[in-house]
Write an enzyme that holds these catalytic residues in place. Sequence first.
Site, PDB file in Angstrom:
ATOM      1  N   ASP A  68       0.819  -1.217   0.000  1.00 54.31           N
ATOM      2  CA  ASP A  68       0.000   0.000   0.000  1.00 54.31           C
ATOM      3  C   ASP A  68       0.850   1.263   0.000  1.00 54.31           C
ATOM      4  OD1 ASP A  68       0.978  -0.399   2.562  1.00 54.31           O
ATOM      5  OD2 ASP A  68      -0.961  -0.635   3.509  1.00 54.31           O
ATOM      6  N   ASN A 137      -7.107  -2.749  14.667  1.00 58.29           N
ATOM      7  CA  ASN A 137      -8.503  -3.027  14.299  1.00 58.29           C
ATOM      8  C   ASN A 137      -8.619  -4.240  13.367  1.00 58.29           C
ATOM      9  OD1 ASN A 137      -7.540  -2.063  11.892  1.00 58.29           O
ATOM     10  ND2 ASN A 137      -8.862  -0.265  11.780  1.00 58.29           N
ATOM     11  N   HIS A 139      -6.893  -4.708  10.574  1.00 56.66           N
ATOM     12  CA  HIS A 139      -6.689  -4.471   9.143  1.00 56.66           C
ATOM     13  C   HIS A 139      -5.421  -5.150   8.629  1.00 56.66           C
ATOM     14  CE1 HIS A 139      -4.385  -0.372   9.665  1.00 56.66           C
ATOM     15  NE2 HIS A 139      -3.585  -1.390   9.812  1.00 56.66           N
ATOM     16  N   GLU A 144      -9.492  -1.861   5.735  1.00 59.51           N
ATOM     17  CA  GLU A 144     -10.064  -1.539   7.040  1.00 59.51           C
ATOM     18  C   GLU A 144     -11.340  -2.348   7.265  1.00 59.51           C
ATOM     19  OE1 GLU A 144      -8.421   0.327   8.953  1.00 59.51           O
ATOM     20  OE2 GLU A 144      -7.459   1.975   7.896  1.00 59.51           O
TER      21      GLU A 144
HETATM   22  P1  PGA Z   1       2.379  -1.434  12.990  1.00 55.96           P
HETATM   23  O1  PGA Z   1       1.227  -1.465  11.903  1.00 55.96           O
HETATM   24  O2  PGA Z   1       3.340  -2.507  12.582  1.00 55.96           O
HETATM   25  O3  PGA Z   1       2.963  -0.072  12.887  1.00 55.96           O
HETATM   26  O4  PGA Z   1       1.728  -1.720  14.288  1.00 55.96           O
HETATM   27  C1  PGA Z   1       0.739  -2.677  11.465  1.00 55.96           C
HETATM   28  C2  PGA Z   1      -0.419  -2.410  10.543  1.00 55.96           C
HETATM   29  O5  PGA Z   1      -1.162  -1.453  10.818  1.00 55.96           O
HETATM   30  O6  PGA Z   1      -0.585  -3.164   9.585  1.00 55.96           O
END
Ligand code: PGA
Length: 244
Positions: A68, A137, A139, A144
């Site tokens: 992404d 959450n 994702h 999302e």
């Molecule tokens: P993080 O993010 O490794 O910064 O916790 C993971 C994600 O949101 O996919």
Amino acid sequence: MFRVYRTKNYEEMSRQAANIISAQIILKPDCVLGLATGSTPIGTYKQLVEWYDKGDLDFKEVTTVNLDEYLGIAHDNDQSYYYFMHENLFNHINVDESHTNVPNGMCADPEAECARYERLVRTLGYQDIQLLGIGRNGHIGFNEPCDSFPAATHIVNLTKSTIEANKRFFASEADVPRQAITMGVGTIMQARQILIVASGKDKADAVRDAFYGPITPTVPASVLQLHPNVTLVADEAALSGVQD
Ligand code: PGA
């Protein structure tokens, strides 16, 4: 097959994830690596760079596809995922720059960019291994929680909780981009192998819900229960919501 590696801490998680990626590169030097950003994979990339420096890994035939990118953020913005990947990995290994792929967040036509990126990943034959983090959450990429699993690469409006989680990287919350381009859940599910990393107590609910709860688009990572080859590498804190 669903394998779980429970590690003591972040360092051990990073080493184990790097081991699995190394194995892929050694078995298939011209593999397609699906890569992820975020704080969790940083240790994995550090470890890969260390092994590259020692002469144990060769990225010269590897192709990479990132999950992404924020929309409206230039390559040289230090918050772009393009920048992140160069800082944390590409600048330190012998991957061919022309074999690295991140969605273009500065494209004039985001819909066309999504179609181009989806076509690209398909033309490459999809990912041999896809590295993923998991959001608080649930994702994956920027998929999302929502009412249905989005199949292909698409534009997303970031949720309040993701903006909140990411604002630590920006001068203020207002500077956090509101949209991103992300591979779809369908694009991710095409990968022949999924490697998902999680660290820390604040991921415990997401890990539990994704792998030990119902399959639902309100927890996007739960779709991985339908994938035939998933390896979860998580530290004790991230697995604290799950029985041994
Ligand atoms: P993080 O993010 O490794 O910064 O916790 C993971 C994600 O949101 O996919």
